[in-house]
Design a protein around this motif. Sequence first.
Motif, PDB file in Angstrom:
ATOM      1  N   ASN A  87       0.848  -1.184   0.000  1.00 54.46           N
ATOM      2  CA  ASN A  87       0.000   0.000   0.000  1.00 54.46           C
ATOM      3  C   ASN A  87       0.883   1.232   0.000  1.00 54.46           C
ATOM      4  N   ALA A  88       0.940   1.891  -1.138  1.00 53.55           N
ATOM      5  CA  ALA A  88       1.803   3.058  -1.291  1.00 53.55           C
ATOM      6  C   ALA A  88       1.262   4.235  -0.473  1.00 53.55           C
ATOM      7  N   LYS A  89       2.182   5.000   0.123  1.00 49.84           N
ATOM      8  CA  LYS A  89       1.799   6.172   0.913  1.00 49.84           C
ATOM      9  C   LYS A  89       2.494   7.407   0.355  1.00 49.84           C
ATOM     10  N   ASP A  90       1.731   8.470   0.193  1.00 50.62           N
ATOM     11  CA  ASP A  90       2.303   9.712  -0.309  1.00 50.62           C
ATOM     12  C   ASP A  90       3.212  10.325   0.745  1.00 50.62           C
ATOM     13  N   ARG A  91       4.241  10.999   0.294  1.00 48.25           N
ATOM     14  CA  ARG A  91       5.196  11.591   1.231  1.00 48.25           C
ATOM     15  C   ARG A  91       4.533  12.665   2.094  1.00 48.25           C
ATOM     16  N   THR A  92       5.015  12.789   3.315  1.00 48.37           N
ATOM     17  CA  THR A  92       4.529  13.815   4.238  1.00 48.37           C
ATOM     18  C   THR A  92       5.570  14.902   4.451  1.00 48.37           C
ATOM     19  N   MET A  93       6.800  14.633   3.992  1.00 47.46           N
ATOM     20  CA  MET A  93       7.877  15.613   4.136  1.00 47.46           C
ATOM     21  C   MET A  93       8.633  15.720   2.825  1.00 47.46           C
ATOM     22  N   GLY A  94       9.101  16.914   2.518  1.00 45.56           N
ATOM     23  CA  GLY A  94       9.858  17.105   1.292  1.00 45.56           C
ATOM     24  C   GLY A  94       8.958  17.318   0.094  1.00 45.56           C
ATOM     25  N   LYS A  95       9.589  17.462  -1.050  1.00 45.35           N
ATOM     26  CA  LYS A  95       8.883  17.770  -2.293  1.00 45.35           C
ATOM     27  C   LYS A  95       8.732  16.516  -3.144  1.00 45.35           C
ATOM     28  N   SER A  96       7.504  16.257  -3.594  1.00 42.23           N
ATOM     29  CA  SER A  96       7.256  15.086  -4.449  1.00 42.23           C
ATOM     30  C   SER A  96       7.936  15.250  -5.792  1.00 42.23           C
ATOM     31  N   LYS A  97       8.504  14.148  -6.273  1.00 40.31           N
ATOM     32  CA  LYS A  97       9.184  14.167  -7.570  1.00 40.31           C
ATOM     33  C   LYS A  97       8.262  13.534  -8.604  1.00 40.31           C
ATOM     34  N   ILE A  98       7.182  14.246  -8.932  1.00 40.74           N
ATOM     35  CA  ILE A  98       6.193  13.743  -9.872  1.00 40.74           C
ATOM     36  C   ILE A  98       6.740  13.858 -11.293  1.00 40.74           C
ATOM     37  N   PRO A  99       6.672  12.784 -12.088  1.00 46.41           N
ATOM     38  CA  PRO A  99       7.188  12.863 -13.458  1.00 46.41           C
ATOM     39  C   PRO A  99       6.401  13.859 -14.301  1.00 46.41           C
ATOM     40  N   GLY A 100       7.118  14.658 -15.088  1.00 46.00           N
ATOM     41  CA  GLY A 100       6.466  15.621 -15.966  1.00 46.00           C
ATOM     42  C   GLY A 100       5.981  14.965 -17.243  1.00 46.00           C
ATOM     43  N   MET A 101       5.327  15.755 -18.079  1.00 48.92           N
ATOM     44  CA  MET A 101       4.789  15.228 -19.338  1.00 48.92           C
ATOM     45  C   MET A 101       5.893  14.729 -20.256  1.00 48.92           C
ATOM     46  N   GLU A 102       7.055  15.368 -20.200  1.00 50.56           N
ATOM     47  CA  GLU A 102       8.171  14.923 -21.055  1.00 50.56           C
ATOM     48  C   GLU A 102       8.588  13.502 -20.680  1.00 50.56           C
ATOM     49  N   THR A 103       8.663  13.242 -19.380  1.00 47.14           N
ATOM     50  CA  THR A 103       9.025  11.901 -18.909  1.00 47.14           C
ATOM     51  C   THR A 103       7.973  10.883 -19.304  1.00 47.14           C
ATOM     52  N   ILE A 104       6.709  11.267 -19.186  1.00 44.39           N
ATOM     53  CA  ILE A 104       5.605  10.373 -19.551  1.00 44.39           C
ATOM     54  C   ILE A 104       5.668  10.024 -21.026  1.00 44.39           C
ATOM     55  N   PHE A 105       5.896  11.021 -21.864  1.00 46.72           N
ATOM     56  CA  PHE A 105       5.974  10.781 -23.310  1.00 46.72           C
ATOM     57  C   PHE A 105       7.201   9.948 -23.668  1.00 46.72           C
ATOM     58  N   GLN A 106       8.313  10.176 -22.966  1.00 49.17           N
ATOM     59  CA  GLN A 106       9.515   9.376 -23.212  1.00 49.17           C
ATOM     60  C   GLN A 106       9.255   7.907 -22.901  1.00 49.17           C
ATOM     61  N   THR A 107       8.573   7.660 -21.786  1.00 51.12           N
ATOM     62  CA  THR A 107       8.260   6.287 -21.399  1.00 51.12           C
ATOM     63  C   THR A 107       7.312   5.644 -22.395  1.00 51.12           C
ATOM     64  N   LEU A 108       6.294   6.396 -22.810  1.00 52.14           N
ATOM     65  CA  LEU A 108       5.335   5.875 -23.788  1.00 52.14           C
ATOM     66  C   LEU A 108       6.022   5.585 -25.115  1.00 52.14           C
ATOM     67  N   TYR A 109       6.902   6.486 -25.527  1.00 54.30           N
ATOM     68  CA  TYR A 109       7.649   6.281 -26.781  1.00 54.30           C
ATOM     69  C   TYR A 109       8.505   5.026 -26.696  1.00 54.30           C
ATOM     70  N   PHE A 110       9.171   4.837 -25.545  1.00 55.73           N
ATOM     71  CA  PHE A 110      10.007   3.645 -25.379  1.00 55.73           C
ATOM     72  C   PHE A 110       9.180   2.372 -25.473  1.00 55.73           C
ATOM     73  N   VAL A 111       8.038   2.354 -24.781  1.00 58.14           N
ATOM     74  CA  VAL A 111       7.198   1.155 -24.749  1.00 58.14           C
ATOM     75  C   VAL A 111       6.705   0.808 -26.154  1.00 58.14           C
ATOM     76  N   ILE A 112       6.237   1.807 -26.903  1.00 65.20           N
ATOM     77  CA  ILE A 112       5.707   1.558 -28.241  1.00 65.20           C
ATOM     78  C   ILE A 112       6.799   1.078 -29.182  1.00 65.20           C
ATOM     79  N   THR A 113       7.947   1.771 -29.168  1.00 70.25           N
ATOM     80  CA  THR A 113       9.037   1.365 -30.065  1.00 70.25           C
ATOM     81  C   THR A 113       9.595   0.002 -29.685  1.00 70.25           C
ATOM     82  N   ALA A 114       9.639  -0.284 -28.376  1.00 69.46           N
ATOM     83  CA  ALA A 114      10.132  -1.597 -27.932  1.00 69.46           C
ATOM     84  C   ALA A 114       9.227  -2.704 -28.440  1.00 69.46           C
TER      85      ALA A 114
END
Length: 339
Positions: free
Chosen positions: A210-237
Motif C-alpha cells: 500500500n503506497a503512501k504519499d510523502r509527508t515531508m519534502g517535495k514530491s518528484k512527480i514525473p512531468g509530461m516529457e518523462t511520460i511521453f519518453q516512457t510511452l515512446y520507449f514502450v511503443i518502439t520496444a
Amino acid sequence: MKAIVIIPTYNEKGNIERIIPAVEEAFKEVKNYETGILIMDDGSPDGTGEIVKDLMKQYSNIHLLVGQKNGLGAAYLRGMTYAVNELNADIIFEMDADFFHDPKKIPDFLKKIDEGNDFVIGTRYSHGGSIPQNWGIHRKFLSIVGNLIIRLVLMRFSIHDWTGGYRAIKKEVFLKEKEKLTAFSGYTFQVGSLLNAVRDGFKVAEVPFNAKDRTMGKSKIPGMETIFQTLYFVITARIKELVFGPFGKFLVVGGTGFVIQAIILRVLAEVFKVDPSVASLIGAAVAIFSNFNLNNFWTFKADKVHGINQYLWKILNFYATSAIGVIIIQTGIIFLGDT
C-alpha cells in the motif's frame, strides 16, 4: 547471502533520518541474509549526506555513495554496480526514501527470492496493493491508466506494476542486463530494466504493498516529457519485438517458404511441363523443409533441436502438421483449377 537496499536521495533531509531506522527494523525479520543499506545521494544541498554520516555511527551496515545529479537511472546503475562489486551483494533492492514504499515488506521480497524468483516487484495494482488515497484524480489517472497502457502495448498481463520502483533483483539479473541499462534514464529505467529481464527469461514475482504519499519534502512527480519518453520507449520496444522478434521472424520464414514454393511450381510446371498439382506438392515439401530449418536455427534458436533423432522426429511432426494447410489444400486447389 547478502541483501543491500539502495535508496537514492536528493534533498531528503526530513525523510532519511526516519527511513533508515525503519529499514533497520524490517531487517530484524529477515532470516538467512546479511543486510545493509546503500544511500545514493546526488549531492543534496540540504545536508542529507551529513545526516547519513551521523547514522553510520549508529548502524554499521550503512554505506554512503555521493555523486552528481544525473537522474534516477544513472543513480541506480551506479549504486547497483557499487553494491555488487564493493559490497558483494547477492540481492539488490530499489527503494524510495519518502516512505512511498513500505519497508515492512522487505522480508516478503526476500521470501519470493527464496522461492526461486529472480526479479521481485512491489505492485500497487493487484493482490491488495493500492495507490495513495489522497492523490488527485489526475495523478491517479496517470498512474493507473499509464500502467494499463504499458501492459496492453507490451502484451504482458501477468505483471501489474511496470513503473513502480520498489524491487528486489538478483545479482545475476543485474550482471546480465547491466550493459543495456545505460540506455535508460528517468522512469524509463524501471520499465526498460524489467522488460529486458522478462525477455531474457528471468522469473518475475510480485509483492503487493500500500503506497503512501510523502509527508515531508517535495514530491518528484514525473512531468509530461518523462511520460511521453516512457510511452515512446514502450511503443518502439513493442514494434521492435514484433518486427525483429519471433513473430517478425516467423512472418519472414513463412514468406520465404511461399516464395520457394511459388518458384518451384513455376519452374517445374512451365519449364519441365510437370503437372501443376505435382509441382505444387514438390514445392510445398521443399518449402516446409526450409521453414522448419529456418525456424529451428533462427526464429526459435533458443529451443533449437539437438541430435539427429530429435531432429528427424521434429521435422516429421512438422511435415504432418503442415500437410493439410500447405500440401493438401494448395495442391487440391491447383488440381481443381487445372481440370
